[in-house]
Every structure is written in C-alpha cells, then in structure tokens.
Design an enzyme around this catalytic site. Sequence first.
Site, PDB file in Angstrom:
ATOM      1  N   TYR A  54      44.942  64.376  89.110  1.00 35.88           N
ATOM      2  CA  TYR A  54      44.113  64.645  87.924  1.00 35.88           C
ATOM      3  C   TYR A  54      45.001  64.886  86.720  1.00 35.88           C
ATOM      4  O   TYR A  54      45.933  65.677  86.798  1.00 35.88           O
ATOM      5  CB  TYR A  54      43.235  65.885  88.147  1.00 35.88           C
ATOM      6  CG  TYR A  54      41.776  65.518  88.145  1.00 35.88           C
ATOM      7  CD1 TYR A  54      41.174  65.037  86.981  1.00 35.88           C
ATOM      8  CD2 TYR A  54      41.007  65.604  89.296  1.00 35.88           C
ATOM      9  CE1 TYR A  54      39.844  64.655  86.982  1.00 35.88           C
ATOM     10  CE2 TYR A  54      39.676  65.220  89.294  1.00 35.88           C
ATOM     11  CZ  TYR A  54      39.098  64.746  88.126  1.00 35.88           C
ATOM     12  OH  TYR A  54      37.789  64.363  88.126  1.00 35.88           O
ATOM     13  N   GLU A  56      43.722  65.054  83.088  1.00 37.55           N
ATOM     14  CA  GLU A  56      42.931  65.071  81.849  1.00 37.55           C
ATOM     15  C   GLU A  56      43.808  65.481  80.673  1.00 37.55           C
ATOM     16  O   GLU A  56      44.586  66.426  80.769  1.00 37.55           O
ATOM     17  CB  GLU A  56      41.760  66.039  81.995  1.00 37.55           C
ATOM     18  CG  GLU A  56      40.651  65.454  82.847  1.00 37.55           C
ATOM     19  CD  GLU A  56      39.521  66.442  83.103  1.00 37.55           C
ATOM     20  OE1 GLU A  56      39.739  67.650  82.951  1.00 37.55           O
ATOM     21  OE2 GLU A  56      38.430  65.983  83.465  1.00 37.55           O
ATOM     22  N   ASP A 201      37.660  42.841  69.310  1.00 41.69           N
ATOM     23  CA  ASP A 201      37.568  42.994  70.761  1.00 41.69           C
ATOM     24  C   ASP A 201      38.170  41.726  71.363  1.00 41.69           C
ATOM     25  O   ASP A 201      37.535  40.679  71.400  1.00 41.69           O
ATOM     26  CB  ASP A 201      36.105  43.167  71.175  1.00 41.69           C
ATOM     27  CG  ASP A 201      35.929  43.210  72.690  1.00 41.69           C
ATOM     28  OD1 ASP A 201      36.933  43.060  73.421  1.00 41.69           O
ATOM     29  OD2 ASP A 201      34.778  43.396  73.143  1.00 41.69           O
ATOM     30  N   THR A 228      40.318  44.421  77.395  1.00 39.32           N
ATOM     31  CA  THR A 228      40.468  44.658  78.825  1.00 39.32           C
ATOM     32  C   THR A 228      41.926  44.344  79.165  1.00 39.32           C
ATOM     33  O   THR A 228      42.631  43.693  78.389  1.00 39.32           O
ATOM     34  CB  THR A 228      39.591  43.717  79.666  1.00 39.32           C
ATOM     35  OG1 THR A 228      39.976  42.368  79.393  1.00 39.32           O
ATOM     36  CG2 THR A 228      38.107  43.893  79.349  1.00 39.32           C
ATOM     37  N   LYS A 231      41.982  40.371  82.182  1.00 36.69           N
ATOM     38  CA  LYS A 231      41.607  38.971  81.981  1.00 36.69           C
ATOM     39  C   LYS A 231      42.892  38.164  81.738  1.00 36.69           C
ATOM     40  O   LYS A 231      43.742  38.119  82.613  1.00 36.69           O
ATOM     41  CB  LYS A 231      40.564  38.878  80.875  1.00 36.69           C
ATOM     42  CG  LYS A 231      39.260  39.621  81.276  1.00 36.69           C
ATOM     43  CD  LYS A 231      38.166  39.572  80.252  1.00 36.69           C
ATOM     44  CE  LYS A 231      36.966  40.407  80.699  1.00 36.69           C
ATOM     45  NZ  LYS A 231      35.912  40.481  79.682  1.00 36.69           N
ATOM     46  N   ARG A 237      42.311  45.888  86.611  1.00 40.30           N
ATOM     47  CA  ARG A 237      41.005  46.061  85.999  1.00 40.30           C
ATOM     48  C   ARG A 237      41.026  47.340  85.160  1.00 40.30           C
ATOM     49  O   ARG A 237      41.321  48.419  85.675  1.00 40.30           O
ATOM     50  CB  ARG A 237      39.965  46.174  87.124  1.00 40.30           C
ATOM     51  CG  ARG A 237      38.546  45.939  86.767  1.00 40.30           C
ATOM     52  CD  ARG A 237      37.779  45.422  87.969  1.00 40.30           C
ATOM     53  NE  ARG A 237      38.110  44.021  88.186  1.00 40.30           N
ATOM     54  CZ  ARG A 237      37.580  43.019  87.492  1.00 40.30           C
ATOM     55  NH1 ARG A 237      36.683  43.242  86.560  1.00 40.30           N
ATOM     56  NH2 ARG A 237      37.947  41.779  87.723  1.00 40.30           N
TER      57      ARG A 237
HETATM   58  C1  LIG Z   1      34.858  41.334  79.490  1.00 42.85           C
HETATM   59  C2  LIG Z   1      34.543  41.832  78.129  1.00 42.85           C
HETATM   60  C3  LIG Z   1      34.180  43.181  77.899  1.00 42.85           C
HETATM   61  C4  LIG Z   1      33.849  44.118  79.027  1.00 42.85           C
HETATM   62  O1  LIG Z   1      34.849  44.428  79.884  1.00 42.85           O
HETATM   63  P1  LIG Z   1      34.527  45.199  81.263  1.00 42.85           P
HETATM   64  O2  LIG Z   1      35.860  45.597  81.751  1.00 42.85           O
HETATM   65  O3  LIG Z   1      33.794  44.239  82.129  1.00 42.85           O
HETATM   66  O4  LIG Z   1      33.670  46.393  80.916  1.00 42.85           O
HETATM   67  C5  LIG Z   1      34.015  43.591  76.598  1.00 42.85           C
HETATM   68  N1  LIG Z   1      34.176  42.742  75.560  1.00 42.85           N
HETATM   69  C6  LIG Z   1      34.482  41.442  75.740  1.00 42.85           C
HETATM   70  C7  LIG Z   1      34.648  40.549  74.556  1.00 42.85           C
HETATM   71  C8  LIG Z   1      34.667  40.947  77.028  1.00 42.85           C
HETATM   72  O5  LIG Z   1      34.951  39.646  77.195  1.00 42.85           O
END
Ligand SMILES: *Cc1c(COP(=O)(O)O)cnc(C)c1O
Length: 433
Positions: A54, A56, A201, A228, A231, A237
Amino acid sequence: MNPYDHIKNEDQEVFSAITGEETREAEGLELIPSENYVSLAVREAMGSVFTNKYSEGYPGKRYYGGQEFTDQVETLAIERAKTLFRADHANVQPLGGAAANIAAYFAWLTPGDTVLGMDLAHGGHLTHGSPVTYMTKLYNFVRYGMKDIDTGEIDYDEMLATAKRERPKIVLAGFSGYPRTLDWKKIADIAKEVDAVAMADVAHIAGLIAGGALENPLDHGFHVMTTTTHKTLRGPRGAMILSKGTVSTPLKAPEKTIENLPTLIDRSVFPGFQGGPHMHQIAAKAIAFKEASTPAFKEYAHQVIKNAQAMAEVFTTGGVRLITGGTDNHLILADVYGSLGISGGEAELLLDRAGMTLNKNSIAGDTRKPFDPSGIRFGTPAMTTRGLNEEDSREIATIMLEVLDKRDDETVKNAKERVRSIALAHPVPESFV
Ligand SMILES: *Cc1c(COP(=O)(O)O)cnc(C)c1O
C-alpha cells in the site's frame, strides 16, 4: 521454464484459461488497434511483490511506512514519462484511461461546466461525453467533428465558433476511431482564445508519439495529456496524466490556475478519486517507458504506420471505401457494408473464425444500429510487435478481403491456416531491447 508452474499446481481452472489465451494469442493475428503484446520484463514487473504494498500518496509524501522501494520505482516511472513526452509533470497512478480522464476533468471542472470534445461518431471516445457515462450527469459535453468523412478533415472553423458560443472550460482532442492526425497547434489556439484548458487524450497513439512518428500535443501548446499505457505504448494495462506547469506540494489545495495544473491533477487522482496506487503496474510502466525510449521502439512506431498504410492500400484497391480515405496512424476504418454488402458484425465474426481479431465499428453518419454497424476497425500495433512488415501487411489485408468477399467455409478454413502459419512464423519477441 514454465512461468505458470505455481498456478498449474494450485488452480487448474485458471491455468487452463491462461494457457488457452496464450495459444489464442500465439496462433491468431491480433488486429484490434488498441491491443498489443508486452515484453516479459513488463510482465515480470506485474507479477512482482509490489502488488503486496500500500502506498497512498506520492514519492516522499506517503500515508504508510515502508516506502523506500515504492518511492524509487514510482520516481523512475515519473521521470521517464516526463522525458519521453517532454512534460513538466507526470502522474503515473491512474488505473486506466477512463479513470485518467475522469481525474483530469475533476482537477479542473466544476459540475455544470462545458467540455468541447470530438463527436463520438467521428472517432471520439466514450469517456469524451457518451450519454451512457456518468460524466454527462456532471458536465455538459459539446462536439466538433469532421467536415468531410472522405478526407477526414476536421472542421476547425466550426470548432472555433462552437468554442466561442459554448465557452468550454476544456477543449478536448483525442480519439479511438479516427485514422488521421489532428492539427494540435490549431486546437490549442482555439482553447487559448476562449481561456480553456487544452487537453489531449492520446490513449491510442501515445506509442507513435513516443517513437517520434506522430507529433506531440505538449509541443504545440497543450496543457494536459492523458494516455493509456497498454495500447501503442506497449506497457502494462494502466494510464497516466502528463502536464505542463509548476509542480508544488499536493498536500495543500492550490489556486485553480493553468500553471497549477500538475498539482491540481495530483490531488485529483489521489485523494480525490483513487485510493492506493497499483505499484506493480507502476513498476511495469517504468520498464515500458525505458523500452519506449530506445531506437528499436522508434523503428517500431514508424513501422506501425507503414503497415497500416500498406493494408489501407490493399483495401482501397479492392474497392472498399475507407473512412477519411486512408490512414496517417495505426488504424483503419472500413465501410464494409457500403462496399461489400456485409455488416460490421458479420465481418467481425467471419474474420474471427479465420483467426483475425478485430472489431465492428460505427462509421460517421451510419444508417445501421451500433450493435451491427456498417464498419470494421482494425490496426497494426500488435502485428508490428511480432515483426511483420509491409509485405506481410499486404498479404494479411488480401486474406481479409478474400474472406469478406467469398464468405464460404472453405475460404475461411484456408484463410485460418494461412493466418496461423504467418503467426507461428512470427512469435512475439520476449524482449524489445
Ligand atoms: C482506450 C481509450 C480510453 C480508455 O482507456 P481504458 O484503459 O480502457 O479505460 C480513453 N480514451 C481513449 C481515446 C481511448 O482510446
């Protein structure tokens, strides 16, 4: 060495699920553009003792004792992320992309505030204001989109007009279903004109940015960038929030200014939104960021795009209409219903049977329902990790078109065999450095 010896001895049922997935990943081709394969180093970190701890708070400012090594590993992740993306600050604790976006909204917005984001039907993400998400109960989401779906050109004039009319507090740029690049500078200027925070994003394209194959919004006036890590960035993850500005102690509430965004974001992630960070994932993120700063990763990022463009060409030559007419990144959106008379759902199913995993997808102005739309979305990040090049990409695209065209059992069976032999000839590398 079988890395699952203990699972095998202790839990046959879970063991069978894991080995099943292992075979599926080894013998098929993963074409879902948001997926990838991580290195064994990244996987080892996720299975490490850090999952026991933990922690935090933030490095040097924790609510629990025993933080010598968590501080060490989180600091590594933060510093590597900052260097990789030229950010002033990185918060590496968000558990996923959705959580990162929510934490970023909460850092800056008050309920009732407006966010200007990309139309979901034009490639925006669920977390950018889909009515099925809770965020729409708190904030008002307004949209911009493409001027022309055959070229993918964004209507920046309309975007500016909407921004002036709606006075958003955040101008949000990012997508999960748009095959082109955005004019980051233009969007940052629009945000500036209405005194909004410019937030990108880059969940899908972070790896392409890290590898220098696409532009970095933070180099063009953006204040905040969420992504993220699993990807194109090819890490565990999870997610992170990068920002520009001044970092001060997150224990005191700072004034709400753009300069203070790093601190506002830290407070928003913890204690505002999340509890204890997942330190095993943070260790894995640190490793992934190191991998992403190598020349090999640079080459990978560029190859991802070359492969996507090679596949796009085969589809176009085969008479399939592509949304935006092609791709500048890792993904392709094809109107299979309009071009071949097969629905996205049917196409997904057929290709799955032939060992190629992708997803059905709505296209802008789709006349079909979301659960069986007109399009399919696919991409090259995972197959490029396996070392496939443009020639392989053309072959795979050709097999896909054959399956979508003929649709009979014999064609599907032959395709599956060819896919399996391509996959087995290109095992996922254990290490990327
Ligand atoms: C995949 C994605 C997310 C969400 O990611 P998670 O890890 O699945 O919550 C947010 N924004 C965009 C543009 C994405 O492609």
